[in-house]
Design a protein around this motif. Structure first.
Motif, PDB file in Angstrom:
ATOM      1  N   LYS A 114       0.834  -1.207   0.000  1.00  0.00           N
ATOM      2  CA  LYS A 114       0.000   0.000   0.000  1.00  0.00           C
ATOM      3  C   LYS A 114       0.868   1.256   0.000  1.00  0.00           C
ATOM      4  O   LYS A 114       0.574   2.236  -0.703  1.00  0.00           O
ATOM      5  N   ALA A 115       1.959   1.250   0.761  1.00  0.00           N
ATOM      6  CA  ALA A 115       2.850   2.415   0.813  1.00  0.00           C
ATOM      7  C   ALA A 115       3.502   2.658  -0.546  1.00  0.00           C
ATOM      8  O   ALA A 115       3.613   3.807  -1.003  1.00  0.00           O
ATOM      9  N   LEU A 116       3.931   1.594  -1.218  1.00  0.00           N
ATOM     10  CA  LEU A 116       4.540   1.732  -2.541  1.00  0.00           C
ATOM     11  C   LEU A 116       3.533   2.263  -3.557  1.00  0.00           C
ATOM     12  O   LEU A 116       3.860   3.115  -4.399  1.00  0.00           O
ATOM     13  N   ILE A 117       2.307   1.762  -3.481  1.00  0.00           N
ATOM     14  CA  ILE A 117       1.265   2.225  -4.403  1.00  0.00           C
ATOM     15  C   ILE A 117       0.962   3.700  -4.161  1.00  0.00           C
ATOM     16  O   ILE A 117       0.798   4.483  -5.106  1.00  0.00           O
ATOM     17  N   ASP A 118       0.896   4.097  -2.889  1.00  0.00           N
ATOM     18  CA  ASP A 118       0.633   5.503  -2.569  1.00  0.00           C
ATOM     19  C   ASP A 118       1.730   6.406  -3.132  1.00  0.00           C
ATOM     20  O   ASP A 118       1.452   7.511  -3.623  1.00  0.00           O
TER      21      ASP A 118
ATOM     22  N   ASP B 230       3.149  10.612  -7.397  1.00  0.00           N
ATOM     23  CA  ASP B 230       4.051  11.103  -8.438  1.00  0.00           C
ATOM     24  C   ASP B 230       3.432  11.092  -9.831  1.00  0.00           C
ATOM     25  O   ASP B 230       3.850  11.859 -10.701  1.00  0.00           O
ATOM     26  N   TRP B 231       2.475  10.212 -10.043  1.00  0.00           N
ATOM     27  CA  TRP B 231       1.891  10.111 -11.377  1.00  0.00           C
ATOM     28  C   TRP B 231       1.000  11.318 -11.655  1.00  0.00           C
ATOM     29  O   TRP B 231       0.077  11.626 -10.904  1.00  0.00           O
ATOM     30  N   THR B 232       1.262  11.975 -12.740  1.00  0.00           N
ATOM     31  CA  THR B 232       0.433  13.120 -13.141  1.00  0.00           C
ATOM     32  C   THR B 232      -0.274  12.854 -14.453  1.00  0.00           C
ATOM     33  O   THR B 232      -1.065  13.669 -14.920  1.00  0.00           O
ATOM     34  N   ASP B 233       0.021  11.708 -15.047  1.00  0.00           N
ATOM     35  CA  ASP B 233      -0.590  11.339 -16.324  1.00  0.00           C
ATOM     36  C   ASP B 233      -2.090  11.170 -16.135  1.00  0.00           C
ATOM     37  O   ASP B 233      -2.545  10.389 -15.300  1.00  0.00           O
TER      38      ASP B 233
ATOM     39  N   LEU C 210       5.573  -2.397  -9.667  1.00  0.00           N
ATOM     40  CA  LEU C 210       5.909  -3.811  -9.839  1.00  0.00           C
ATOM     41  C   LEU C 210       6.289  -4.449  -8.502  1.00  0.00           C
ATOM     42  O   LEU C 210       5.899  -5.587  -8.206  1.00  0.00           O
ATOM     43  N   LYS C 211       7.023  -3.694  -7.690  1.00  0.00           N
ATOM     44  CA  LYS C 211       7.421  -4.209  -6.379  1.00  0.00           C
ATOM     45  C   LYS C 211       6.205  -4.354  -5.471  1.00  0.00           C
ATOM     46  O   LYS C 211       6.096  -5.304  -4.686  1.00  0.00           O
ATOM     47  N   ALA C 212       5.262  -3.414  -5.592  1.00  0.00           N
ATOM     48  CA  ALA C 212       4.036  -3.484  -4.792  1.00  0.00           C
ATOM     49  C   ALA C 212       3.218  -4.713  -5.168  1.00  0.00           C
ATOM     50  O   ALA C 212       2.645  -5.386  -4.300  1.00  0.00           O
ATOM     51  N   MET C 213       3.166  -5.026  -6.465  1.00  0.00           N
ATOM     52  CA  MET C 213       2.409  -6.202  -6.900  1.00  0.00           C
ATOM     53  C   MET C 213       3.059  -7.486  -6.385  1.00  0.00           C
ATOM     54  O   MET C 213       2.366  -8.445  -6.010  1.00  0.00           O
TER      55      MET C 213
END
Length: 210
Positions: free
Chosen positions: A116-120, A125-128, A169-172
């Motif tokens: 969850k922390a990695l996904i957050d 950061d994603w602005t797309d 990928l690491k979060a998955m």
């Protein structure tokens, strides 16, 4: 006389035990209260017998299905071990369908918090704009029910989304590693075809649906 054995001691003739465990002379109990007591005990007795029959039917159904699966496998010279896996059986005319379903009970360990922390971090950061909908999907996936439990299917469904961000990928991977199978539930469901259609309706064994 229908008298429940609510204590380890014998109940004297002409008495009944009330909800507080007191011996009450039957002559002091109103007829309507006695009738209610007798009806309740009669229905509970019948319900317990039905419960016993359902448990016996379930055990026999699973045993018979497992034996048939093994019998079918032996035609090809193989042995099928264990009772894992879903199986569907159809009657010759296709009117009836029996399904054996075994569903795992899945929980997540502490590694889900890392995921969850990695996904957050990714979402910050994603602005797309094309990825903006992912934020809604993630929020929904980690939404808990009234008991505070996560919906495991929604969390696992996140792995279907492919992004090349190493954190994603690491979060998955963390989600996959966090999966813990704590047990399984087995079901036998029985269906009957509706007329000449391709649809089946369940033959309910749930008293609320009969």
């Amino acid at each position: 006389m229908n008298t429940p054995a609510t204590t380890s001691q014998a109940i004297p003739e002409g008495y009944r035990v009330d909800a507080k465990g007191r011996l009450i002379p039957e002559e002091s109990i109103k007829p309507i209260d006695q009738a209610r007591d007798e009806l309740a005990i009669e229905l509970v007795t019948k319900a317990k017998e039905l419960n016993r029959q359902l448990a016996q039917f379930k055990a026999e159904a699973f045993g018979d299905i497992e034996s048939f699966v093994q019998l079918s496998a032996e035609e090809y010279g193989v042995h099928v071990g264990g009772k894992k896996g879903n199986v569907s059986l159809l009657s010759f005319d296709g009117r009836y369908k029996i399904q054996r379903q075994i569903a795992d009970n899945i929980t997540f360990d502490e590694r889900l918090e890392a995921a969850k922390a990695l996904i957050d971090d990714c979402l910050k950061d994603w602005t797309d704009g094309a990825r903006s909908e992912v934020k809604v999907i993630v929020q929904d996936a980690f939404r808990t029910d009234k008991q505070g439990n996560l919906r495991t299917g929604a969390v696992l469904a996140l792995r279907r989304h492919q992004f090349d961000d190493p954190r994603w990928l690491k979060a998955m991977d963390a989600i996959a590693d966090a999966v813990q199978v704590t047990g399984s539930k087995s079901y036998v469901r029985i269906y009957e075809r509706i007329g000449e259609t391709e649809r089946y309706q369940p033959i309910s064994l749930n008293i609320a649906e009969v």
